[in-house]
Scaffold this motif. Structure first.
Motif, PDB file in Angstrom:
ATOM      1  N   CYS A  49       0.821  -1.204   0.000  1.00 41.80           N
ATOM      2  CA  CYS A  49       0.000   0.000   0.000  1.00 41.80           C
ATOM      3  C   CYS A  49       0.859   1.261   0.000  1.00 41.80           C
ATOM      4  O   CYS A  49       0.441   2.309   0.476  1.00 41.80           O
ATOM      5  CB  CYS A  49      -0.936  -0.006   1.198  1.00 41.80           C
ATOM      6  SG  CYS A  49      -2.158  -1.328   1.120  1.00 41.80           S
ATOM      7  N   ASN A  53       2.973   4.501  -1.637  1.00 42.68           N
ATOM      8  CA  ASN A  53       2.710   5.463  -2.708  1.00 42.68           C
ATOM      9  C   ASN A  53       3.393   5.055  -3.999  1.00 42.68           C
ATOM     10  O   ASN A  53       2.857   5.268  -5.071  1.00 42.68           O
ATOM     11  CB  ASN A  53       3.161   6.859  -2.285  1.00 42.68           C
ATOM     12  CG  ASN A  53       2.221   7.466  -1.278  1.00 42.68           C
ATOM     13  OD1 ASN A  53       1.055   7.100  -1.220  1.00 42.68           O
ATOM     14  ND2 ASN A  53       2.718   8.383  -0.493  1.00 42.68           N
ATOM     15  N   ASP A  56      -8.841  -2.092   4.699  1.00 34.14           N
ATOM     16  CA  ASP A  56      -7.714  -1.163   4.794  1.00 34.14           C
ATOM     17  C   ASP A  56      -8.014   0.080   3.951  1.00 34.14           C
ATOM     18  O   ASP A  56      -8.065   0.018   2.726  1.00 34.14           O
ATOM     19  CB  ASP A  56      -6.437  -1.836   4.315  1.00 34.14           C
ATOM     20  CG  ASP A  56      -5.205  -0.984   4.534  1.00 34.14           C
ATOM     21  OD1 ASP A  56      -5.190   0.169   4.035  1.00 34.14           O
ATOM     22  OD2 ASP A  56      -4.259  -1.454   5.186  1.00 34.14           O
ATOM     23  N   GLU A  57      -8.241   1.209   4.613  1.00 33.08           N
ATOM     24  CA  GLU A  57      -8.642   2.447   3.930  1.00 33.08           C
ATOM     25  C   GLU A  57      -7.569   2.962   2.983  1.00 33.08           C
ATOM     26  O   GLU A  57      -7.875   3.452   1.897  1.00 33.08           O
ATOM     27  CB  GLU A  57      -9.010   3.533   4.957  1.00 33.08           C
ATOM     28  CG  GLU A  57     -10.308   3.274   5.677  1.00 33.08           C
ATOM     29  CD  GLU A  57     -11.507   3.192   4.744  1.00 33.08           C
ATOM     30  OE1 GLU A  57     -11.597   3.998   3.794  1.00 33.08           O
ATOM     31  OE2 GLU A  57     -12.350   2.308   4.956  1.00 33.08           O
ATOM     32  N   SER A  58      -6.317   2.867   3.370  1.00 33.88           N
ATOM     33  CA  SER A  58      -5.222   3.330   2.522  1.00 33.88           C
ATOM     34  C   SER A  58      -5.195   2.546   1.212  1.00 33.88           C
ATOM     35  O   SER A  58      -5.056   3.122   0.134  1.00 33.88           O
ATOM     36  CB  SER A  58      -3.895   3.183   3.261  1.00 33.88           C
ATOM     37  OG  SER A  58      -2.816   3.487   2.412  1.00 33.88           O
ATOM     38  N   CYS A  59      -5.352   1.250   1.330  1.00 34.91           N
ATOM     39  CA  CYS A  59      -5.351   0.404   0.136  1.00 34.91           C
ATOM     40  C   CYS A  59      -6.588   0.662  -0.719  1.00 34.91           C
ATOM     41  O   CYS A  59      -6.516   0.639  -1.942  1.00 34.91           O
ATOM     42  CB  CYS A  59      -5.268  -1.064   0.515  1.00 34.91           C
ATOM     43  SG  CYS A  59      -3.636  -1.548   1.141  1.00 34.91           S
ATOM     44  N   GLU A 109      -8.143   3.537  -1.094  1.00 33.64           N
ATOM     45  CA  GLU A 109      -7.882   4.779  -1.825  1.00 33.64           C
ATOM     46  C   GLU A 109      -6.933   4.544  -2.986  1.00 33.64           C
ATOM     47  O   GLU A 109      -7.108   5.102  -4.072  1.00 33.64           O
ATOM     48  CB  GLU A 109      -7.310   5.832  -0.883  1.00 33.64           C
ATOM     49  CG  GLU A 109      -8.300   6.347   0.134  1.00 33.64           C
ATOM     50  CD  GLU A 109      -7.661   7.238   1.191  1.00 33.64           C
ATOM     51  OE1 GLU A 109      -6.459   7.572   1.055  1.00 33.64           O
ATOM     52  OE2 GLU A 109      -8.364   7.604   2.139  1.00 33.64           O
ATOM     53  N   GLN A 110      -5.945   3.719  -2.760  1.00 39.35           N
ATOM     54  CA  GLN A 110      -4.966   3.456  -3.808  1.00 39.35           C
ATOM     55  C   GLN A 110      -5.572   2.628  -4.941  1.00 39.35           C
ATOM     56  O   GLN A 110      -5.296   2.892  -6.113  1.00 39.35           O
ATOM     57  CB  GLN A 110      -3.733   2.803  -3.202  1.00 39.35           C
ATOM     58  CG  GLN A 110      -3.004   3.786  -2.308  1.00 39.35           C
ATOM     59  CD  GLN A 110      -1.832   3.182  -1.578  1.00 39.35           C
ATOM     60  OE1 GLN A 110      -1.662   1.984  -1.566  1.00 39.35           O
ATOM     61  NE2 GLN A 110      -1.019   4.024  -0.991  1.00 39.35           N
TER      62      GLN A 110
END
Length: 112
Positions: A16, A18, A76-79, A81-82
């Motif tokens: 995850c 950037n 997983d919120e980060s994943c 968004e990605q």
């Protein structure tokens, strides 16, 4: 057990990251910019193949997009968004590709 959890946490952070997203979004963006330079359908096919191989190389280098999708589906919120960023870049590429192909088709019909 503790070591396994540490390894899993590191893999999740890498998956995850950037860089994982940025490189894929950049690949779609570069391919999309090449679409407007194409003068025939066969060039669009080549652009699509080249993108496919570049994304496969990124999977080998950075890890599979499927693993990030699994993390995203598990909450997983980060994943999430990605995945959305990558999906948006993919949709934009596909839309432009389709519009260019339609343009080629229409212009061929007008020449007849």
């Amino acid at each position: 057990m503790k070591k396994s959890l540490s390894i899993l946490a590191v893999l999740m952070l890498v998956a995850c990251s950037n860089e994982f997203v940025d490189k894929r979004v950049e690949a779609y963006s570069r391919a999309e910019s090449k679409i407007s330079e194409a003068t025939a359908s066969d060039e669009l096919v080549r652009i699509s193949y080249d993108l496919h191989y570049e994304l496969a190389a990124l999977d080998a280098e950075l890890g599979s997009l499927d693993s990030v999708a699994r993390l995203a589906s598990s909450g997983d919120e980060s994943c999430k968004e990605q995945i959305e960023a990558i999906d948006g870049a993919r949709r934009s590429f596909e839309d432009k590709l389709l519009q260019q192909e339609i343009g080629f088709y229409v212009s061929m019909g007008n020449k007849k």
